[in-house]
Design an enzyme around this catalytic site. Sequence first.
Site, mmCIF file in Angstrom:
data_model
loop_
_atom_site.group_PDB
_atom_site.id
_atom_site.type_symbol
_atom_site.label_atom_id
_atom_site.label_comp_id
_atom_site.label_asym_id
_atom_site.label_seq_id
_atom_site.Cartn_x
_atom_site.Cartn_y
_atom_site.Cartn_z
ATOM 1 N N SER A 24 30.819 41.732 43.037
ATOM 2 C CA SER A 24 31.453 40.780 43.948
ATOM 3 C C SER A 24 30.450 40.218 44.960
ATOM 4 C CB SER A 24 32.607 41.441 44.697
ATOM 5 O OG SER A 24 33.606 41.874 43.806
ATOM 6 N N ARG A 28 28.583 36.253 45.014
ATOM 7 C CA ARG A 28 28.664 35.462 46.239
ATOM 8 C C ARG A 28 27.262 35.115 46.744
ATOM 9 N NH1 ARG A 28 33.297 38.192 45.867
ATOM 10 N NH2 ARG A 28 35.160 37.539 47.021
ATOM 11 N N SER A 146 42.056 36.121 45.666
ATOM 12 C CA SER A 146 41.114 35.756 46.732
ATOM 13 C C SER A 146 39.908 35.009 46.186
ATOM 14 C CB SER A 146 40.649 37.008 47.471
ATOM 15 O OG SER A 146 39.930 37.861 46.595
ATOM 16 N N SER A 173 44.513 40.242 49.399
ATOM 17 C CA SER A 173 43.094 40.616 49.275
ATOM 18 C C SER A 173 42.260 40.129 50.455
ATOM 19 C CB SER A 173 42.510 40.084 47.954
ATOM 20 O OG SER A 173 43.197 40.623 46.853
ATOM 21 N N ASP A 292 41.743 46.128 42.073
ATOM 22 C CA ASP A 292 40.865 46.534 40.972
ATOM 23 C C ASP A 292 40.787 48.044 40.782
ATOM 24 O OD1 ASP A 292 40.262 44.012 40.097
ATOM 25 O OD2 ASP A 292 38.351 43.862 41.164
ATOM 26 N N LYS A 319 44.127 39.103 34.887
ATOM 27 C CA LYS A 319 42.749 39.589 34.820
ATOM 28 C C LYS A 319 42.239 39.481 33.382
ATOM 29 C CE LYS A 319 42.162 40.966 39.166
ATOM 30 N NZ LYS A 319 41.030 40.545 40.025
ATOM 31 N N ARG A 323 46.661 43.744 32.978
ATOM 32 C CA ARG A 323 46.315 45.144 33.208
ATOM 33 C C ARG A 323 47.528 46.043 33.380
ATOM 34 N NH1 ARG A 323 40.903 44.279 37.012
ATOM 35 N NH2 ARG A 323 39.473 44.059 35.245
ATOM 36 N N ARG A 366 37.372 47.679 32.888
ATOM 37 C CA ARG A 366 38.000 48.688 33.736
ATOM 38 C C ARG A 366 38.933 49.610 32.937
ATOM 39 N NH1 ARG A 366 35.684 47.511 38.193
ATOM 40 N NH2 ARG A 366 35.560 45.387 39.008
ATOM 41 N N LYS A 390 30.236 44.484 31.168
ATOM 42 C CA LYS A 390 30.697 43.391 32.038
ATOM 43 C C LYS A 390 30.393 43.678 33.500
ATOM 44 C CE LYS A 390 34.658 40.410 32.904
ATOM 45 N NZ LYS A 390 34.513 40.284 34.354
#
Length: 410
Positions: A24, A28, A146, A173, A292, A319, A323, A366, A390
């Site tokens: 994350s 960014r 978000s 979020s 997550d 996602k 999930r 995940r 990933k």
Amino acid sequence: MKLKLSAPSKTLLKSNIQITGSKSETNRSLLLQALFPSIGIENLSNSDDAQVMQKGLKIDKGVVDIHHAGTAMRFLTSFFACQEGKEITLTGSQRMTERPVKVLVEALRSLGADIEYGQNEGYPPLHIKGKKITKNKVSLPANISSQYISSLLLTAPSLENGLELDLVGKITSVPYIKMTLALLSQIGIQNEFEGNTIKVWPKTDVANISLVVESDWSSASYFYSIVALSDVGSSITLSAYKEDSLQGDSVLATIYRQLGVETTFSNNSIEIKKTGESKTDNLMVDLADAPDIAQTISVTCFGLGIGCHLTGLHTLKIKETDRLEALNTELSKLGAPISVTDKDLTLKTSESIKSDVAIDTYNDHRMAMAFAPLALKTDLVVNDAGVVSKSYPDFWNDLRQLQFEVSQVD
């Protein structure tokens, strides 16, 4: 790749593991670096998502394929829309073409962006012609992912008049939005978050600065689960982590204290240690700010034989897979009394776990990593185990470092 997992011969675990930078934070930081080349970045994530983000940012014309990387899809949509002269088609995997992006596209169009859908209305692929954006006010529903919000905020300082973003409703979020704004502040971008309005001021250049990416808390969650399911006294030290983390998933330290795991911060590392039994037989957590880690927590609770009720999970439907349904299917295979809605998950207390079950991963990193700690309780097979690249390519090797038996099967 299909892997069989078995527990270490000794379940009193002791180890030190280095985890690379947060996916994350990395993505960014990479986008900000593309806007302001004076920025340097240390401890980049080695994930697939970070690699496709890096490649995508370097393309001016043609096709940008981000595969399964949802963060890259959202962030690059805003980036390319605001880069005058660039003309690209932004696409990804089959699952990516099923993940909605309309809210972000409509927001950008309202600012003057030139974006067309390549196939189905509201979904990738997207044809984007970069334009100079002068409008500076836009609104979004506050309960969306978000990533849509951060996508706009990250690009905002490059806009001629900055951006004023109004969020309508209850915000989801918040930590991830604050992460984005904190990074902007670190590079000297003025911003303000009051009530449901966020303002970002424009800036043409920033001073030379190096951003140090904290290691990934989502990746740490799997080791919290391993420690929770191991013997009292087991401990794993992970680096590099900050006590004042920008990442919403750092709430793990508080949540897992209820499951008998204590966290100690020292020298940019955390020691996670099993100090006792679970303090609850029915864990109740609102994960709206950290969805997550829902998969990890629900699997941990099942392995401990306790129940849980997890809420705030509405974003999990869109996602890498749905999930919630994936958890329902795979935990049911193992004998879990589980039920899900479109926004929460309920697991009842159960003391039996079926053995030699093959876990399907649904192209979702995940799913593979969240279920792996259950090898401490029963032998497992994980289908399509390579999907972990990933976000965490070293995961299976790090499990071997903990003396788990990890072997490839036909």
